[in-house]
Design a protein around this motif. Structure first.
Motif, PDB file in Angstrom:
ATOM      1  N   GLN A 100       0.837  -1.208   0.000  1.00 54.28           N
ATOM      2  CA  GLN A 100       0.000   0.000   0.000  1.00 54.28           C
ATOM      3  C   GLN A 100       0.871   1.257   0.000  1.00 54.28           C
ATOM      4  O   GLN A 100       0.609   2.203  -0.731  1.00 54.28           O
ATOM      5  N   PHE A 101       1.900   1.270   0.842  1.00 57.62           N
ATOM      6  CA  PHE A 101       2.792   2.418   0.926  1.00 57.62           C
ATOM      7  C   PHE A 101       3.491   2.661  -0.405  1.00 57.62           C
ATOM      8  O   PHE A 101       3.560   3.793  -0.889  1.00 57.62           O
ATOM      9  N   THR A 126       1.210   4.164  -2.949  1.00 56.84           N
ATOM     10  CA  THR A 126       0.982   5.574  -2.647  1.00 56.84           C
ATOM     11  C   THR A 126       2.192   6.420  -3.030  1.00 56.84           C
ATOM     12  O   THR A 126       2.052   7.536  -3.548  1.00 56.84           O
ATOM     13  N   GLN A 182       2.099   7.002  -6.737  1.00 51.61           N
ATOM     14  CA  GLN A 182       1.123   8.045  -7.073  1.00 51.61           C
ATOM     15  C   GLN A 182       1.668   9.428  -6.745  1.00 51.61           C
ATOM     16  O   GLN A 182       1.510  10.377  -7.531  1.00 51.61           O
ATOM     17  N   TYR A 183       2.301   9.572  -5.603  1.00 53.67           N
ATOM     18  CA  TYR A 183       2.890  10.848  -5.198  1.00 53.67           C
ATOM     19  C   TYR A 183       3.969  11.279  -6.185  1.00 53.67           C
ATOM     20  O   TYR A 183       4.010  12.437  -6.613  1.00 53.67           O
TER      21      TYR A 183
END
Length: 98
Positions: free
Chosen positions: A66-67, A70, A73-74
């Motif tokens: 999950q990290f 993310t 995406q960042y």
């Protein structure tokens, strides 16, 4: 030698009394469905430490995925126009995955 350092009327040492009292409090706090022969008696055993370790490793792997998603995406967002202008102005830069 203080009053707490002496054996009680039954001859129990202070450390044994404390462990016994702690065990009794723990067993009193456990829900009734968790009481089992393994938890009663002189020794408290952790049931299934390998299963708990496997569950923790699975949860850690899920959280890491999950990290990393993310972070990807960042990193994409930081490189898009006009975000790249604002990000560079405030010192934001690409992040690394775990």
């Amino acid at each position: 030698m203080g009053a707490d350092d002496r054996p009680d009327e039954h001859g129990a040492e202070p450390g044994l009394r404390l462990r016994s009292a702690a065990r009794e409090r723990l067993l009193a706090e456990l829900p009734s469905h968790l009481h089992s022969p393994r938890l009663s008696g002189a020794s408290l055993e952790v049931a299934g430490p390998a299963e708990e370790l496997a569950a923790a490793a699975s949860a850690l792997g899920f959280s890491r995925a999950q990290f990393n998603a993310t972070v990807d995406q960042y990193n994409e967002a930081v490189l898009q126009f006009p975000t790249v202008l604002i990000a560079s102005l405030f010192g934001f830069r690409a992040a690394g995955p775990l």
